[in-house]
Motif scaffolding. Structure first.
Motif, mmCIF file in Angstrom:
data_model
loop_
_atom_site.group_PDB
_atom_site.id
_atom_site.type_symbol
_atom_site.label_atom_id
_atom_site.label_comp_id
_atom_site.label_asym_id
_atom_site.label_seq_id
_atom_site.Cartn_x
_atom_site.Cartn_y
_atom_site.Cartn_z
ATOM 1 N N GLU A 1 0.839 -1.200 0.000
ATOM 2 C CA GLU A 1 0.000 0.000 0.000
ATOM 3 C C GLU A 1 0.871 1.245 0.000
ATOM 4 N N GLU A 2 1.925 1.176 0.825
ATOM 5 C CA GLU A 2 2.862 2.283 0.886
ATOM 6 C C GLU A 2 3.515 2.478 -0.475
ATOM 7 N N LEU A 3 3.921 1.375 -1.098
ATOM 8 C CA LEU A 3 4.529 1.439 -2.427
ATOM 9 C C LEU A 3 3.513 1.962 -3.448
ATOM 10 N N GLU A 4 2.285 1.488 -3.304
ATOM 11 C CA GLU A 4 1.249 1.919 -4.234
ATOM 12 C C GLU A 4 1.015 3.413 -4.075
ATOM 13 N N LYS A 5 0.999 3.897 -2.861
ATOM 14 C CA LYS A 5 0.826 5.299 -2.577
ATOM 15 C C LYS A 5 1.985 6.097 -3.182
ATOM 16 N N GLN A 6 3.167 5.585 -2.934
ATOM 17 C CA GLN A 6 4.357 6.255 -3.457
ATOM 18 C C GLN A 6 4.339 6.252 -4.990
ATOM 19 N N LEU A 7 3.899 5.087 -5.542
ATOM 20 C CA LEU A 7 3.802 5.011 -7.010
ATOM 21 C C LEU A 7 2.776 6.016 -7.535
ATOM 22 N N LYS A 8 1.634 6.121 -6.857
ATOM 23 C CA LYS A 8 0.613 7.083 -7.281
ATOM 24 C C LYS A 8 1.181 8.498 -7.230
ATOM 25 N N GLU A 9 1.920 8.813 -6.159
ATOM 26 C CA GLU A 9 2.521 10.141 -6.044
ATOM 27 C C GLU A 9 3.557 10.349 -7.149
ATOM 28 N N VAL A 10 4.325 9.294 -7.384
ATOM 29 C CA VAL A 10 5.324 9.379 -8.448
ATOM 30 C C VAL A 10 4.630 9.598 -9.784
ATOM 31 N N PHE A 11 3.535 8.834 -10.029
ATOM 32 C CA PHE A 11 2.799 9.011 -11.282
ATOM 33 C C PHE A 11 2.186 10.402 -11.377
ATOM 34 N N LYS A 12 1.689 10.914 -10.240
ATOM 35 C CA LYS A 12 1.137 12.272 -10.234
ATOM 36 C C LYS A 12 2.247 13.279 -10.586
ATOM 37 N N GLU A 13 3.367 13.118 -9.904
ATOM 38 C CA GLU A 13 4.493 14.018 -10.180
ATOM 39 C C GLU A 13 4.941 13.883 -11.627
ATOM 40 N N ARG A 14 4.970 12.602 -12.065
ATOM 41 C CA ARG A 14 5.361 12.349 -13.456
ATOM 42 C C ARG A 14 4.376 13.009 -14.401
ATOM 43 N N SER A 15 3.076 12.892 -14.134
ATOM 44 C CA SER A 15 2.055 13.514 -14.971
ATOM 45 C C SER A 15 2.205 15.031 -14.952
#
Length: 186
Positions: A25-39
């Motif tokens: 979940e933590e990784l998923e959260k971090q991935l979502k943040e990374v994807f948001k930042e990436r977007s």
């Protein structure tokens, strides 16, 4: 029953799964943040890319405008040079025409002066001829009068001579004298 090492680990499995799940979940959260930042970064990159494209177009337009301006300036310089050359040739032509015109004016003035002197000379000659004609006509009229008077005197002398001869011959001469005197009076 024999316990295998896996058995020891089995009770830890739910904690491990829970921990793994939290990690996921933590990784998923971090991935979502990374994807948001990436977007966000991609959006900014796209926006920046568009701005760069706009800047490139503006730069190209400025380069074209600059090139066009350079070309226009070059054409204006060439046109200015041609106009200077044309003005110079026109000025030379006008100076030549002015020189020719002044030379013609000088010639005309010289001709006018010559004609004035000729007219004055001819006028003087005409006055002299008129004076001479007047003199000769006076002379002629004087001569005619003198001749008439001379003729009269000659006639009178003839008469006198005849008279003198008639005195010596009284009868013939009296008639002639009388006739001569009558003719003179008429």
């Amino acid at each position: 029953m024999k316990f295998s090492p896996a058995h020891y680990l089995l009770p830890l499995l739910p904690a491990l799964v829970l921990s793994t799940r939290q990690d996921y979940e933590e990784l998923e959260k971090q991935l979502k943040e990374v994807f948001k930042e990436r977007s966000t970064i991609l959006r900014q990159l796209t926006k920046t890319s568009r701005e760069l494209d706009g800047i490139k177009v503006n730069l190209q337009s400025l380069k074209n405008d600059e090139q066009s301006a350079k070309t226009d300036v070059q054409k204006l310089l060439e046109l200015g040079q041609k106009q200077r050359e044309e003005m110079k040739s026109l000025q030379e032509a006008l100076q030549n025409q002015l020189k020719e015109t002044s030379e013609k004016a000088e010639k005309h003035q010289a001709t006018i002066n010559f004609l004035k002197t000729e007219v004055e000379r001819k006028s003087k000659m005409i006055r002299d001829l008129q004076n001479e004609i007047t003199f000769w006509s006076l002379h002629r009229s004087y001569k005619e009068r003198t001749e008439k008077q001379g003729n009269k005197l000659g006639y009178a002398a003839t008469l006198c001579t005849e008279h003198l001869t008639s005195i010596s011959q009284p009868s013939i001469s009296n008639t002639k004298i009388t006739k001569g005197l009558l003719r003179e009076n008429l």
